[in-house]
Design a protein around this motif. Structure first.
Motif, PDB file in Angstrom:
ATOM      1  N   TYR A   1      -6.001  11.341   5.104  1.00 52.47           N
ATOM      2  CA  TYR A   1      -4.653  11.839   5.286  1.00 52.47           C
ATOM      3  C   TYR A   1      -4.593  12.629   6.581  1.00 52.47           C
ATOM      4  O   TYR A   1      -5.616  13.025   7.138  1.00 52.47           O
ATOM      5  N   ILE A   2      -3.382  12.864   7.046  1.00 46.88           N
ATOM      6  CA  ILE A   2      -3.154  13.665   8.245  1.00 46.88           C
ATOM      7  C   ILE A   2      -2.660  15.027   7.786  1.00 46.88           C
ATOM      8  O   ILE A   2      -1.772  15.120   6.938  1.00 46.88           O
TER       9      ILE A   2
ATOM     10  N   PHE B   1      -0.160  21.478  10.582  1.00 45.78           N
ATOM     11  CA  PHE B   1      -0.127  22.938  10.492  1.00 45.78           C
ATOM     12  C   PHE B   1      -1.115  23.467   9.458  1.00 45.78           C
ATOM     13  O   PHE B   1      -0.881  24.497   8.847  1.00 45.78           O
ATOM     14  N   ASN B   2      -2.202  22.742   9.261  1.00 46.09           N
ATOM     15  CA  ASN B   2      -3.258  23.143   8.322  1.00 46.09           C
ATOM     16  C   ASN B   2      -2.715  23.383   6.907  1.00 46.09           C
ATOM     17  O   ASN B   2      -3.259  24.158   6.142  1.00 46.09           O
ATOM     18  N   LYS B   3      -1.599  22.685   6.587  1.00 48.86           N
ATOM     19  CA  LYS B   3      -0.949  22.938   5.304  1.00 48.86           C
ATOM     20  C   LYS B   3      -0.392  21.662   4.667  1.00 48.86           C
ATOM     21  O   LYS B   3      -0.572  21.444   3.475  1.00 48.86           O
ATOM     22  N   PHE B   4       0.282  20.838   5.431  1.00 49.56           N
ATOM     23  CA  PHE B   4       0.983  19.675   4.884  1.00 49.56           C
ATOM     24  C   PHE B   4       0.152  18.414   5.074  1.00 49.56           C
ATOM     25  O   PHE B   4      -0.316  18.132   6.182  1.00 49.56           O
ATOM     26  N   LYS B   5       0.004  17.656   4.002  1.00 48.68           N
ATOM     27  CA  LYS B   5      -0.748  16.399   4.051  1.00 48.68           C
ATOM     28  C   LYS B   5       0.233  15.228   4.094  1.00 48.68           C
ATOM     29  O   LYS B   5       1.129  15.142   3.251  1.00 48.68           O
ATOM     30  N   PHE B   6       0.039  14.340   5.090  1.00 47.98           N
ATOM     31  CA  PHE B   6       0.902  13.175   5.261  1.00 47.98           C
ATOM     32  C   PHE B   6       0.071  11.901   5.291  1.00 47.98           C
ATOM     33  O   PHE B   6      -1.102  11.915   5.646  1.00 47.98           O
ATOM     34  N   PHE B   7       0.703  10.794   4.989  1.00 43.33           N
ATOM     35  CA  PHE B   7       0.114   9.458   5.108  1.00 43.33           C
ATOM     36  C   PHE B   7      -1.212   9.340   4.352  1.00 43.33           C
ATOM     37  O   PHE B   7      -2.204   8.865   4.887  1.00 43.33           O
TER      38      PHE B   7
ATOM     39  N   LEU C   1     -21.436  -5.598  -0.119  1.00 43.79           N
ATOM     40  CA  LEU C   1     -22.281  -6.576  -0.791  1.00 43.79           C
ATOM     41  C   LEU C   1     -23.398  -6.934   0.163  1.00 43.79           C
ATOM     42  O   LEU C   1     -23.179  -7.660   1.132  1.00 43.79           O
ATOM     43  N   GLY C   2     -24.565  -6.389  -0.080  1.00 41.14           N
ATOM     44  CA  GLY C   2     -25.684  -6.640   0.809  1.00 41.14           C
ATOM     45  C   GLY C   2     -25.444  -6.038   2.172  1.00 41.14           C
ATOM     46  O   GLY C   2     -24.532  -5.232   2.367  1.00 41.14           O
ATOM     47  N   PRO C   3     -26.244  -6.432   3.144  1.00 42.42           N
ATOM     48  CA  PRO C   3     -26.138  -5.814   4.468  1.00 42.42           C
ATOM     49  C   PRO C   3     -25.032  -6.380   5.351  1.00 42.42           C
ATOM     50  O   PRO C   3     -24.781  -5.858   6.421  1.00 42.42           O
ATOM     51  N   SER C   4     -24.325  -7.426   4.910  1.00 36.80           N
ATOM     52  CA  SER C   4     -23.442  -8.087   5.874  1.00 36.80           C
ATOM     53  C   SER C   4     -22.011  -8.346   5.412  1.00 36.80           C
ATOM     54  O   SER C   4     -21.285  -9.084   6.062  1.00 36.80           O
ATOM     55  N   TYR C   5     -21.576  -7.750   4.317  1.00 36.05           N
ATOM     56  CA  TYR C   5     -20.207  -7.998   3.863  1.00 36.05           C
ATOM     57  C   TYR C   5     -19.622  -6.728   3.267  1.00 36.05           C
ATOM     58  O   TYR C   5     -20.222  -6.114   2.389  1.00 36.05           O
ATOM     59  N   VAL C   6     -18.448  -6.314   3.757  1.00 36.50           N
ATOM     60  CA  VAL C   6     -17.766  -5.121   3.267  1.00 36.50           C
ATOM     61  C   VAL C   6     -16.329  -5.508   2.905  1.00 36.50           C
ATOM     62  O   VAL C   6     -15.650  -6.202   3.654  1.00 36.50           O
ATOM     63  N   HIS C   7     -15.892  -5.051   1.731  1.00 43.73           N
ATOM     64  CA  HIS C   7     -14.539  -5.318   1.256  1.00 43.73           C
ATOM     65  C   HIS C   7     -13.892  -3.974   0.954  1.00 43.73           C
ATOM     66  O   HIS C   7     -14.350  -3.245   0.075  1.00 43.73           O
ATOM     67  N   LEU C   8     -12.848  -3.630   1.709  1.00 43.89           N
ATOM     68  CA  LEU C   8     -12.151  -2.355   1.537  1.00 43.89           C
ATOM     69  C   LEU C   8     -10.805  -2.577   0.859  1.00 43.89           C
ATOM     70  O   LEU C   8     -10.035  -3.460   1.264  1.00 43.89           O
ATOM     71  N   PHE C   9     -10.533  -1.779  -0.164  1.00 42.55           N
ATOM     72  CA  PHE C   9      -9.249  -1.782  -0.842  1.00 42.55           C
ATOM     73  C   PHE C   9      -8.551  -0.484  -0.452  1.00 42.55           C
ATOM     74  O   PHE C   9      -9.087   0.601  -0.710  1.00 42.55           O
ATOM     75  N   LEU C  10      -7.374  -0.571   0.164  1.00 50.28           N
ATOM     76  CA  LEU C  10      -6.652   0.618   0.606  1.00 50.28           C
ATOM     77  C   LEU C  10      -5.328   0.705  -0.141  1.00 50.28           C
ATOM     78  O   LEU C  10      -4.629  -0.301  -0.292  1.00 50.28           O
ATOM     79  N   HIS C  11      -4.997   1.919  -0.590  1.00 47.75           N
ATOM     80  CA  HIS C  11      -3.738   2.114  -1.292  1.00 47.75           C
ATOM     81  C   HIS C  11      -3.078   3.398  -0.800  1.00 47.75           C
ATOM     82  O   HIS C  11      -3.704   4.456  -0.736  1.00 47.75           O
ATOM     83  N   SER C  12      -1.808   3.273  -0.463  1.00 44.17           N
ATOM     84  CA  SER C  12      -1.005   4.410  -0.046  1.00 44.17           C
ATOM     85  C   SER C  12       0.227   4.476  -0.939  1.00 44.17           C
ATOM     86  O   SER C  12       0.883   3.459  -1.154  1.00 44.17           O
ATOM     87  N   PRO C  13       0.555   5.659  -1.457  1.00 42.49           N
ATOM     88  CA  PRO C  13       1.762   5.771  -2.273  1.00 42.49           C
ATOM     89  C   PRO C  13       3.025   5.369  -1.507  1.00 42.49           C
ATOM     90  O   PRO C  13       3.983   4.892  -2.094  1.00 42.49           O
ATOM     91  N   ILE C  14       3.012   5.531  -0.203  1.00 44.39           N
ATOM     92  CA  ILE C  14       4.184   5.219   0.618  1.00 44.39           C
ATOM     93  C   ILE C  14       4.198   3.752   1.042  1.00 44.39           C
ATOM     94  O   ILE C  14       5.214   3.066   0.942  1.00 44.39           O
ATOM     95  N   PHE C  15       3.063   3.240   1.525  1.00 45.15           N
ATOM     96  CA  PHE C  15       3.025   1.918   2.127  1.00 45.15           C
ATOM     97  C   PHE C  15       2.576   0.816   1.181  1.00 45.15           C
ATOM     98  O   PHE C  15       2.718  -0.364   1.480  1.00 45.15           O
ATOM     99  N   GLY C  16       1.956   1.153   0.081  1.00 50.47           N
ATOM    100  CA  GLY C  16       1.474   0.135  -0.841  1.00 50.47           C
ATOM    101  C   GLY C  16      -0.007  -0.152  -0.627  1.00 50.47           C
ATOM    102  O   GLY C  16      -0.737   0.659  -0.077  1.00 50.47           O
ATOM    103  N   SER C  17      -0.425  -1.336  -1.059  1.00 50.70           N
ATOM    104  CA  SER C  17      -1.844  -1.700  -1.005  1.00 50.70           C
ATOM    105  C   SER C  17      -2.107  -2.814  -0.011  1.00 50.70           C
ATOM    106  O   SER C  17      -1.246  -3.666   0.220  1.00 50.70           O
ATOM    107  N   PHE C  18      -3.309  -2.791   0.552  1.00 46.18           N
ATOM    108  CA  PHE C  18      -3.765  -3.885   1.410  1.00 46.18           C
ATOM    109  C   PHE C  18      -5.283  -3.873   1.407  1.00 46.18           C
ATOM    110  O   PHE C  18      -5.904  -2.981   0.846  1.00 46.18           O
ATOM    111  N   GLN C  19      -5.872  -4.907   2.022  1.00 49.95           N
ATOM    112  CA  GLN C  19      -7.320  -5.054   1.994  1.00 49.95           C
ATOM    113  C   GLN C  19      -7.855  -5.388   3.385  1.00 49.95           C
ATOM    114  O   GLN C  19      -7.157  -5.997   4.191  1.00 49.95           O
ATOM    115  N   ILE C  20      -9.099  -4.981   3.604  1.00 50.99           N
ATOM    116  CA  ILE C  20      -9.797  -5.298   4.846  1.00 50.99           C
ATOM    117  C   ILE C  20     -11.145  -5.902   4.468  1.00 50.99           C
ATOM    118  O   ILE C  20     -11.847  -5.368   3.618  1.00 50.99           O
ATOM    119  N   PHE C  21     -11.487  -7.009   5.102  1.00 48.18           N
ATOM    120  CA  PHE C  21     -12.786  -7.651   4.915  1.00 48.18           C
ATOM    121  C   PHE C  21     -13.554  -7.555   6.222  1.00 48.18           C
ATOM    122  O   PHE C  21     -13.002  -7.790   7.291  1.00 48.18           O
TER     123      PHE C  21
END
Length: 148
Positions: A20-21, A24-30, A39-59
């Protein structure tokens, strides 16, 4: 929230993060919650979820090309309406990855590095990662002339 752990399946590791961002050392955004599975040394699967933007994935796939050279591919999947946000994330990912590459190119391996509390997962990750190599695995030794 930040955690790293190996799963019951010995070839899979999992990381959980919350980004999050802070203004003013007080408000959290995004706020974005991230769950990553490696999975092993050569494959990463990221699941990202934001209450504002929804969900998406990165491989991320890492393919060795030759000694000390790898091909890394990132693929982003998100609903079409998130395209502008994903473009910003791709730009940020590219900047961070290029910055990391500069560090990797000049790193020195330390068998037992001094770690602070926040980096305690580094030791766990190294132990997990070492399971993918055997005594017979090819290694690289630097000779006195610094030739590989």
């Amino acid at each position: 929230m930040r955690s790293w752990s190996a799963t019951e399946d010995k070839h899979i590791a999992e990381v959980k993060l919350c980004h999050y961002i802070v203004l003013f050392n007080k408000f959290k955004f995004f706020k974005i919650n991230v769950t990553g599975k490696q999975l092993g040394p050569s494959y990463v699967h990221l699941f990202l979820h934001s209450p504002i933007f929804g969900s998406f994935q990165i491989f991320q796939t890492i393919t060795p090309v030759e000694p000390l050279l790898q091909k890394v591919v990132h693929r982003f999947y998100a609903p079409r309406l998130m395209a502008p946000i994903v473009k910003i994330l791709i730009c940020g990912e590219s900047i961070m990855f290029e910055r990391d590459m500069n560090i990797w190119d000049h790193k020195i391996y330390r068998g037992n590095p001094q770690l602070i509390v926040e980096d305690s997962s580094v030791k766990k990750f190294r132990k997990w990662y070492s399971n993918f190599y055997s005594v017979n695995s090819d290694g690289f030794n630097i000779s006195e002339t610094l030739q590989w």
